[in-house]
Write a protein that holds these residues in place. Sequence first.
Motif, PDB file in Angstrom:
ATOM      1  N   ASN A   1       0.830  -1.208   0.000  1.00 57.45           N
ATOM      2  CA  ASN A   1       0.000   0.000   0.000  1.00 57.45           C
ATOM      3  C   ASN A   1       0.862   1.255   0.000  1.00 57.45           C
ATOM      4  N   PRO A   2       0.370   2.332  -0.629  1.00 52.08           N
ATOM      5  CA  PRO A   2      -0.874   2.462  -1.396  1.00 52.08           C
ATOM      6  C   PRO A   2      -0.745   1.892  -2.802  1.00 52.08           C
ATOM      7  N   LEU A   3      -1.892   1.621  -3.419  1.00 52.19           N
ATOM      8  CA  LEU A   3      -1.899   0.961  -4.710  1.00 52.19           C
ATOM      9  C   LEU A   3      -1.230   1.783  -5.808  1.00 52.19           C
ATOM     10  N   ASP A   4      -1.360   3.101  -5.739  1.00 56.24           N
ATOM     11  CA  ASP A   4      -0.813   3.963  -6.793  1.00 56.24           C
ATOM     12  C   ASP A   4       0.614   4.390  -6.486  1.00 56.24           C
ATOM     13  N   SER A   5       1.414   3.468  -5.968  1.00 55.85           N
ATOM     14  CA  SER A   5       2.794   3.789  -5.595  1.00 55.85           C
ATOM     15  C   SER A   5       3.731   2.688  -6.049  1.00 55.85           C
TER      16      SER A   5
ATOM     17  N   TRP B   1     -12.078  -4.169   2.256  1.00 51.62           N
ATOM     18  CA  TRP B   1     -10.684  -4.410   1.883  1.00 51.62           C
ATOM     19  C   TRP B   1     -10.494  -4.510   0.368  1.00 51.62           C
ATOM     20  N   ARG B   2     -11.547  -4.239  -0.392  1.00 48.54           N
ATOM     21  CA  ARG B   2     -11.511  -4.457  -1.835  1.00 48.54           C
ATOM     22  C   ARG B   2     -10.368  -3.715  -2.528  1.00 48.54           C
ATOM     23  N   ASP B   3     -10.095  -2.480  -2.070  1.00 42.34           N
ATOM     24  CA  ASP B   3      -9.062  -1.659  -2.701  1.00 42.34           C
ATOM     25  C   ASP B   3      -7.768  -1.612  -1.910  1.00 42.34           C
ATOM     26  N   ASP B   4      -7.566  -2.592  -1.056  1.00 42.18           N
ATOM     27  CA  ASP B   4      -6.328  -2.694  -0.293  1.00 42.18           C
ATOM     28  C   ASP B   4      -5.370  -3.632  -1.017  1.00 42.18           C
TER      29      ASP B   4
END
Length: 255
Positions: free
Chosen positions: A112-116, A164-167
């Motif tokens: 996390n985060p996804l955009d990293s 937790w879908r976007d984790d």
Amino acid sequence: MLTVASFNVNSIKARLPRLLDWLERRAPDVAVLQETKCTADSFPHLEIEAAGYRAAVVGQKTYNGVALLSRLPFEVSTEALPGDAADTQARYVEAVIDGRLRVGGLYLPNGNPLDSDKYTYKLAWMARLTAHAQGLVGDPLPTLLGGDYNVIPGPEDVHDPAAWRDDALFTLPTRKAFRGLLFQGWTDTLGGVGHRYTFWDYQRGAWSRDQGIRIDHLLLNPAAADRLEEAGIDRDERGRDKASDHVPVWCRLAL
């Protein structure tokens, strides 16, 4: 019979009394630790040896860190996951125990985060693990890959899947990568049951509300799975004073 366990201690300095107490009560033959958060020089070797264990430590200051503890003789085969010589994070240690069992202890990135870049690194690390595991799954030597995978395998392994879908622990690419590992022929010793959590956050009363997730896994190659007698989670450890946010997982093998 050998008992092998995995325990994310979330700082061995902060959790040493808890670890020593658990080692005395559970008495695993081998234990892999994650998030020791110390260098090899500052690892509590004397205390661990007094408890009856030798330790192989791969550490770094403040972050990450893995260790393998054994009551039996062992030979370390690698102290880093193959595939990226530039990766200096302390996340993997592997050894052969008494010539009877290979154990790989791992601390897979959170992501996390996804955009990293952290998520890119997580997926790349999982690809390297899958490549390494492919060379071990068919080995006649019983092999166990255990640790904090930072992967929630399925909806049954989390208290609220939607939350937790976007984790990074539960995204579809993460779960697909984990399934790809299992499809090689590895057995998830604690899978397929549901509501067998291994982690409860310190925040928002997660423990008291049983809002947990299962992210600590012990995977066995066929040679080891054929010898599996029992597997479990030491859930009560989470309720002890100054506990880690993870609890130990373990299995018993007829070796």
